[in-house]
Scaffold this motif. Structure first.
Motif, PDB file in Angstrom:
ATOM      1  N   ASP A  73      33.624  48.174  45.190  1.00 55.32           N
ATOM      2  CA  ASP A  73      32.801  48.605  44.255  1.00 55.32           C
ATOM      3  C   ASP A  73      33.091  50.165  44.375  1.00 55.32           C
ATOM      4  N   MET A  74      33.385  50.797  43.130  1.00 55.09           N
ATOM      5  CA  MET A  74      33.434  52.081  42.949  1.00 55.09           C
ATOM      6  C   MET A  74      32.295  52.804  41.922  1.00 55.09           C
ATOM      7  N   TRP A  75      31.351  53.610  42.810  1.00 63.42           N
ATOM      8  CA  TRP A  75      30.184  53.713  42.375  1.00 63.42           C
ATOM      9  C   TRP A  75      30.266  55.150  41.362  1.00 63.42           C
ATOM     10  N   TRP A  76      29.694  55.106  40.175  1.00 63.04           N
ATOM     11  CA  TRP A  76      29.580  56.278  39.228  1.00 63.04           C
ATOM     12  C   TRP A  76      29.044  57.503  40.074  1.00 63.04           C
ATOM     13  N   ASN A  77      28.039  57.072  40.796  1.00 61.47           N
ATOM     14  CA  ASN A  77      27.533  58.388  41.371  1.00 61.47           C
ATOM     15  C   ASN A  77      28.643  58.806  42.462  1.00 61.47           C
ATOM     16  N   HIS A  78      29.417  58.200  42.907  1.00 66.84           N
ATOM     17  CA  HIS A  78      30.571  58.899  43.832  1.00 66.84           C
ATOM     18  C   HIS A  78      31.574  59.250  43.207  1.00 66.84           C
ATOM     19  N   PHE A  79      32.291  58.785  42.209  1.00 67.88           N
ATOM     20  CA  PHE A  79      33.352  59.284  41.621  1.00 67.88           C
ATOM     21  C   PHE A  79      33.315  60.283  40.363  1.00 67.88           C
ATOM     22  N   PHE A  87      35.928  64.573  37.897  1.00 69.20           N
ATOM     23  CA  PHE A  87      35.906  63.251  38.975  1.00 69.20           C
ATOM     24  C   PHE A  87      36.446  63.710  40.419  1.00 69.20           C
ATOM     25  N   ASP A  88      36.137  62.787  41.213  1.00 63.77           N
ATOM     26  CA  ASP A  88      36.470  62.901  42.587  1.00 63.77           C
ATOM     27  C   ASP A  88      36.867  61.393  43.062  1.00 63.77           C
ATOM     28  N   TRP A  89      38.209  61.272  43.105  1.00 59.14           N
ATOM     29  CA  TRP A  89      38.476  59.715  43.336  1.00 59.14           C
ATOM     30  C   TRP A  89      38.899  59.735  45.126  1.00 59.14           C
ATOM     31  N   SER A  90      38.697  60.701  45.513  1.00 61.32           N
ATOM     32  CA  SER A  90      39.320  60.996  47.200  1.00 61.32           C
ATOM     33  C   SER A  90      38.889  59.767  48.058  1.00 61.32           C
ATOM     34  N   TYR A  91      37.644  59.491  48.176  1.00 59.24           N
ATOM     35  CA  TYR A  91      37.108  58.487  48.938  1.00 59.24           C
ATOM     36  C   TYR A  91      37.748  57.122  48.550  1.00 59.24           C
ATOM     37  N   TYR A  92      37.838  56.834  47.273  1.00 62.38           N
ATOM     38  CA  TYR A  92      38.363  55.475  46.834  1.00 62.38           C
ATOM     39  C   TYR A  92      39.939  55.484  47.179  1.00 62.38           C
ATOM     40  N   GLN A  93      40.452  56.662  46.926  1.00 65.39           N
ATOM     41  CA  GLN A  93      41.969  56.672  47.238  1.00 65.39           C
ATOM     42  C   GLN A  93      42.324  56.390  48.592  1.00 65.39           C
ATOM     43  N   ASN A  94      41.421  56.905  49.623  1.00 63.47           N
ATOM     44  CA  ASN A  94      41.642  56.803  51.023  1.00 63.47           C
ATOM     45  C   ASN A  94      41.381  55.225  51.375  1.00 63.47           C
ATOM     46  N   VAL A  95      40.280  54.478  50.697  1.00 54.72           N
ATOM     47  CA  VAL A  95      39.875  53.096  50.857  1.00 54.72           C
ATOM     48  C   VAL A  95      41.011  52.327  50.483  1.00 54.72           C
ATOM     49  N   PRO A 128      24.507  59.075  38.053  1.00 49.90           N
ATOM     50  CA  PRO A 128      24.412  60.506  38.263  1.00 49.90           C
ATOM     51  C   PRO A 128      23.402  61.206  37.444  1.00 49.90           C
ATOM     52  N   GLY A 129      22.808  62.095  38.115  1.00 45.86           N
ATOM     53  CA  GLY A 129      21.537  62.846  37.126  1.00 45.86           C
ATOM     54  C   GLY A 129      22.107  63.661  35.974  1.00 45.86           C
ATOM     55  N   TRP A 130      23.259  63.852  35.803  1.00 47.11           N
ATOM     56  CA  TRP A 130      23.622  64.714  34.650  1.00 47.11           C
ATOM     57  C   TRP A 130      23.959  63.848  33.727  1.00 47.11           C
ATOM     58  N   VAL A 131      24.009  62.592  33.885  1.00 47.50           N
ATOM     59  CA  VAL A 131      24.210  61.423  32.629  1.00 47.50           C
ATOM     60  C   VAL A 131      22.739  61.496  31.747  1.00 47.50           C
ATOM     61  N   TRP A 132      21.725  61.621  32.628  1.00 51.50           N
ATOM     62  CA  TRP A 132      20.383  61.479  31.760  1.00 51.50           C
ATOM     63  C   TRP A 132      20.212  62.607  31.031  1.00 51.50           C
ATOM     64  N   THR A 133      20.980  63.472  31.049  1.00 50.70           N
ATOM     65  CA  THR A 133      20.563  64.837  30.437  1.00 50.70           C
ATOM     66  C   THR A 133      21.156  64.977  29.134  1.00 50.70           C
ATOM     67  N   PHE A 172      40.973  57.280  35.989  1.00 47.49           N
ATOM     68  CA  PHE A 172      41.446  56.553  37.027  1.00 47.49           C
ATOM     69  C   PHE A 172      42.707  56.064  36.988  1.00 47.49           C
ATOM     70  N   ALA A 173      43.263  55.839  35.681  1.00 49.82           N
ATOM     71  CA  ALA A 173      44.469  55.508  35.544  1.00 49.82           C
ATOM     72  C   ALA A 173      45.620  56.807  35.975  1.00 49.82           C
ATOM     73  N   ALA A 174      45.053  57.982  35.611  1.00 43.67           N
ATOM     74  CA  ALA A 174      45.961  59.169  36.001  1.00 43.67           C
ATOM     75  C   ALA A 174      45.824  59.500  37.403  1.00 43.67           C
ATOM     76  N   ASN A 175      44.727  59.075  38.269  1.00 45.42           N
ATOM     77  CA  ASN A 175      44.671  59.157  39.893  1.00 45.42           C
ATOM     78  C   ASN A 175      44.903  58.047  40.617  1.00 45.42           C
ATOM     79  N   MET A 176      45.285  56.751  40.179  1.00 49.34           N
ATOM     80  CA  MET A 176      45.669  55.809  40.980  1.00 49.34           C
ATOM     81  C   MET A 176      47.040  55.169  40.996  1.00 49.34           C
ATOM     82  N   SER A 177      47.633  55.880  40.130  1.00 51.48           N
ATOM     83  CA  SER A 177      49.329  55.324  40.188  1.00 51.48           C
ATOM     84  C   SER A 177      49.967  54.987  41.432  1.00 51.48           C
ATOM     85  N   ALA A 178      49.499  55.423  42.442  1.00 49.10           N
ATOM     86  CA  ALA A 178      50.017  54.943  43.729  1.00 49.10           C
ATOM     87  C   ALA A 178      49.925  53.860  43.987  1.00 49.10           C
TER      88      ALA A 178
END
Length: 239
Positions: A73-79, A87-95, A128-133, A172-178
């Protein structure tokens, strides 16, 4: 760290798999003939991984016993937690790096829904809270026949939601090519709890089993969508 979710059967299947392996002898590699085209997959637990040494051992155990794919699961609240297009994909890149190193395939799940409040949920990852704005509550959320607004998922009547998802896909596509060669499938959660459904069965809205659930078409955009659909179908409201 592997408990399963959504299809709760997965949790019990994995438990039976591990217990059976223990009874048969210290989790030795499975000997039964299995079609090479068949891919056994397991799903990560809801909580974040913090002990990666233990995680690596579990991955090795799964690999040695015929598992092919790990669903994550890649949570919107995380990435995309703080602002749109930040965007911050670092946690999922590590996993993903740990899963790839274990020789397993990866099945990412875009989880654009809230985690928490459903049966079996043991953590809380809200939208994510910003979404509801980006709009009013009536524009963005499901509204039931009782007037209750649900915040588990952005209602599809809010057209900008599709743009937000597309932005995430492109990042995601730009950051997960590896990991391109390690992706087995990519899933997209399409509603509350990742399921393609309305949030009709909600105890916070007064529902209790085995009630019929609450209709979710009472926001202004939902009503307009229905009216437009009927007018397009029949030509006039009178018809």
């Amino acid at each position: 760290m592997f408990n399963g979710r959504r299809k709760r059967l997965g949790k019990w299947m994995l438990a039976i798999f591990i217990i059976g392996s223990l009874l048969l002898g210290n989790l030795t590699p499975a000997q039964a003939a299995v079609d090479n085209n068949y891919k056994v997959s397991v799903m990560l637990n809801l909580e974040d991984i913090t002990d990666f040494a233990s995680f690596d051992k579990q991955l090795a155990t799964l690999k040695n016993n015929g598992v092919k794919v790990v669903e994550v699961d890649m949570w919107w609240n995380h990435f995309e937690p703080n602002a749109r297009n930040q965007f911050d994909w670092s946690y999922y890149q590590n996993v993903f790096a740990h899963i790839k190193s274990a020789g397993l395939l990866i099945a990412p799940i875009f989880s654009f829904h809230q985690c928490g409040g459903n049966v079996g949920d043991t953590c809380n990852f809200p939208i994510p809270g910003w979404v509801w704005t980006l709009g009013t509550q009536d524009q963005m959320q499901y509204k039931s026949e009782t007037g209750y607004y649900d915040h588990e998922y952005v209602a599809p009547f809010f057209s900008l939601s599709y743009t937000l998802y597309e932005e995430a896909f492109k990042s995601f596509a730009a950051n997960m090519s590896a990991f391109k060669g390690s992706f087995f499938k990519i899933y997209i959660g399409m509603g509350p709890a990742g399921e393609l459904r309305y949030p009709s069965y909600n105890a916070n809205d007064g529902w209790s089993y085995p009630g019929r659930g609450k209709l979710q078409a009472y926001s202004g955009p939902a009503i307009s969508s229905f009216q437009n659909a009927m007018q397009n179908k029949y030509g006039t409201i009178g018809a």
